[in-house]
Write a protein that holds these residues in place. Structure first.
Motif, PDB file in Angstrom:
ATOM      1  N   MET A  60      -2.084   6.681   5.950  1.00 27.64           N
ATOM      2  CA  MET A  60      -3.217   6.092   5.633  1.00 27.64           C
ATOM      3  C   MET A  60      -4.202   5.997   6.960  1.00 27.64           C
ATOM      4  O   MET A  60      -4.029   5.417   7.814  1.00 27.64           O
ATOM      5  CB  MET A  60      -3.302   4.924   4.831  1.00 27.64           C
TER       6      MET A  60
ATOM      7  N   HIS B  30       2.462   1.632  -3.327  1.00 26.46           N
ATOM      8  CA  HIS B  30       1.824   2.225  -4.547  1.00 26.46           C
ATOM      9  C   HIS B  30       1.228   3.469  -4.156  1.00 26.46           C
ATOM     10  O   HIS B  30       1.137   4.080  -5.012  1.00 26.46           O
ATOM     11  CB  HIS B  30       0.698   1.229  -4.608  1.00 26.46           C
ATOM     12  N   ALA B  31       1.114   4.090  -3.043  1.00 28.01           N
ATOM     13  CA  ALA B  31       0.690   5.321  -2.753  1.00 28.01           C
ATOM     14  C   ALA B  31       1.776   6.332  -2.987  1.00 28.01           C
ATOM     15  O   ALA B  31       1.576   7.275  -3.786  1.00 28.01           O
ATOM     16  CB  ALA B  31       0.340   5.548  -1.208  1.00 28.01           C
ATOM     17  N   LYS B  32       3.102   5.817  -2.736  1.00 18.58           N
ATOM     18  CA  LYS B  32       4.108   6.647  -3.281  1.00 18.58           C
ATOM     19  C   LYS B  32       4.381   6.962  -4.421  1.00 18.58           C
ATOM     20  O   LYS B  32       4.592   8.109  -5.146  1.00 18.58           O
ATOM     21  CB  LYS B  32       5.498   6.033  -2.503  1.00 18.58           C
TER      22      LYS B  32
ATOM     23  N   ILE C 120       3.976   9.838   4.457  1.00 16.79           N
ATOM     24  CA  ILE C 120       2.618   9.175   3.737  1.00 16.79           C
ATOM     25  C   ILE C 120       2.053   8.522   4.961  1.00 16.79           C
ATOM     26  O   ILE C 120       2.433   7.645   5.504  1.00 16.79           O
ATOM     27  CB  ILE C 120       2.864   8.350   2.616  1.00 16.79           C
TER      28      ILE C 120
ATOM     29  N   LEU D 157       0.736  -1.306  -0.022  1.00 16.05           N
ATOM     30  CA  LEU D 157       0.046  -0.030   0.120  1.00 16.05           C
ATOM     31  C   LEU D 157       1.006   1.232   0.144  1.00 16.05           C
ATOM     32  O   LEU D 157       0.814   2.092  -0.604  1.00 16.05           O
ATOM     33  CB  LEU D 157      -1.060   0.145   1.239  1.00 16.05           C
ATOM     34  N   HIS D 158       1.894   1.159   0.989  1.00 13.98           N
ATOM     35  CA  HIS D 158       2.807   2.363   0.843  1.00 13.98           C
ATOM     36  C   HIS D 158       3.585   2.569  -0.261  1.00 13.98           C
ATOM     37  O   HIS D 158       3.588   3.826  -0.943  1.00 13.98           O
ATOM     38  CB  HIS D 158       3.821   2.114   2.052  1.00 13.98           C
TER      39      HIS D 158
ATOM     40  N   TYR E 157      -9.240  13.450  -5.139  1.00 14.22           N
ATOM     41  CA  TYR E 157      -7.856  14.031  -5.213  1.00 14.22           C
ATOM     42  C   TYR E 157      -8.161  15.384  -4.425  1.00 14.22           C
ATOM     43  O   TYR E 157      -8.729  16.197  -4.785  1.00 14.22           O
ATOM     44  CB  TYR E 157      -7.030  14.276  -6.387  1.00 14.22           C
TER      45      TYR E 157
ATOM     46  N   VAL F 257      -5.552   8.687   2.223  1.00 11.66           N
ATOM     47  CA  VAL F 257      -4.196   8.445   2.020  1.00 11.66           C
ATOM     48  C   VAL F 257      -3.688   9.884   1.695  1.00 11.66           C
ATOM     49  O   VAL F 257      -3.917  10.649   0.954  1.00 11.66           O
ATOM     50  CB  VAL F 257      -3.945   7.564   0.631  1.00 11.66           C
TER      51      VAL F 257
ATOM     52  N   ARG G 284      -0.357  12.642   1.941  1.00  9.26           N
ATOM     53  CA  ARG G 284       1.141  12.892   1.813  1.00  9.26           C
ATOM     54  C   ARG G 284       1.337  14.379   2.352  1.00  9.26           C
ATOM     55  O   ARG G 284       0.768  15.350   1.874  1.00  9.26           O
ATOM     56  CB  ARG G 284       1.638  12.812   0.155  1.00  9.26           C
TER      57      ARG G 284
ATOM     58  N   PHE H  38      -3.771  -0.329  -7.083  1.00  5.48           N
ATOM     59  CA  PHE H  38      -3.919   0.328  -5.462  1.00  5.48           C
ATOM     60  C   PHE H  38      -5.523   0.034  -5.238  1.00  5.48           C
ATOM     61  O   PHE H  38      -5.477  -0.319  -4.084  1.00  5.48           O
ATOM     62  CB  PHE H  38      -3.642   1.746  -5.704  1.00  5.48           C
TER      63      PHE H  38
END
Length: 339
Positions: free
Chosen positions: A286, A84-86, A284, A81-82, A106, A199, A201, A153
């Protein structure tokens, strides 16, 4: 230019344009914010394998927050998850605006008032230095995308969402037992269909001591389950002292929100918290937020009866007219009698 400055400039290219502009301005026009919170005290640790109502109740009363271990979420899933989020955050600002469509969205610069960035029009002083993706977990099947990273994701989120629903259900059931809540009424106080994932950042910033990622607030949820991975920044208010909540591998952070405080008749705490920026590493995290059913009435000797829909409408009204969330104070019986 140092290596860290080069890295920061490259990262800035993926941020919303206003973030880039204000980040450059902050090099010479930064204001000093409060010092970093004290190192974390031994906060409560709750083991899901041997969940004790007494220990859970103590953590909810004294802290409003605890570290969850043996939660059953695979560490490989959390890592994926991390990663893919990055990768999603590293896309250009324009690309992120394009690929995120209903039911996902977004957002940037705000965590509550807008998913379009419109809140930024009120001025830089109101900006939260955070960008994020919003996913209603019950509607993931409706998310259609041609982007392969977002598609992958979504599959990870579907698996993660099942774990989050399980954790929320188990924890709430134990809290309801500890509080001796009426089973028939309390079963509507946590509705898994309301669960969503944010999620976030938090960007690198040239002067991380001049702005907050997210300023002091309480969550409006029943409970929030946070995976903050490797980079810290979360601080909570405990006994009028700010404390750091440091990341610990293979653990999750659970904090209570306003709905749970009201449901518990103020026995449990909706913990105040904030997020500090890091000038060396982006953060990051979640967060899973879950709420009561829309028409579930919360009854308490401390508050006039209200639903989460009533609460949400009042929060939006306060944000619009006052610029900040008032929260439960607007529903206290003392407030109602004096108005």
């Amino acid at each position: 230019m140092s290596e860290s400055e080069v890295t920061m400039n490259l990262e800035l290219e993926t941020y919303p344009p206003l973030f880039r502009q204000l980040n450059n301005q902050s090099r010479t026009h930064g204001k000093v914010i409060e010092p970093v919170g004290e190192p974390e005290l031994p906060m409560p640790v709750i083991d899901l394998h041997c969940l004790s109502p007494e220990e859970l109740g103590g953590a909810c009363r004294d802290w409003g927050l605890f570290r969850l271990v043996n939660h059953g979420v695979p560490s490989t899933l959390l890592r994926q998850l991390h990663e893919h989020a990055k990768e999603l955050f590293s896309l250009s600002f324009e690309c992120k605006k394009e690929i995120f469509c209903s039911p996902s969205s977004y957002l940037w610069g705000t965590t509550a008032t807008s998913t379009s960035g419109a809140a930024l029009l009120t001025g830089p002083q109101n900006i939260h230095w955070v960008e994020g993706f919003h996913f209603p977990l019950g509607q993931l099947s409706q998310l259609q995308t041609q982007d392969p990273t977002l598609a992958s994701f979504r599959l990870l989120l579907e698996e993660y969402g099942k774990h989050l629903a399980r954790l929320g259900r188990t924890i709430f059931k134990t809290m309801a037992m500890e509080l001796n809540l009426d089973p028939g009424e309390s079963e509507t106080h946590l509705d898994e269909s309301t669960g969503f994932l944010r999620v976030y950042r938090y960007p690198l910033r040239s002067m991380a001591n001049s702005a907050w990622g997210i300023e002091v607030h309480t969550d409006s949820s029943v409970l929030t389950i946070l995976n903050q991975y490797e980079v810290g920044g979360l601080e909570i208010l405990k006994d009028n002292q700010w404390l750091q909540v440091k990341p610990t591998s293979d653990t999750l952070i659970v904090n209570l929100g306003d709905m749970m405080q009201a449901i518990s008749n103020d026995e449990y705490k909706s913990v105040k918290h904030r997020v500090r920026l890091n000038k060396d590493r982006e953060r990051i995290s979640m967060g899973y937020f879950v709420f009561p059913k829309e028409d579930s009435v919360i009854r308490s000797s401390k508050y006039k009866p209200f639903t989460h829909g009533d609460f949400r409408a009042q929060v939006q009204q306060d944000l619009k007219t006052l610029g900040f969330k008032v929260g439960l104070e607007k529903f206290k019986l003392t407030h109602a009698s004096s108005s």
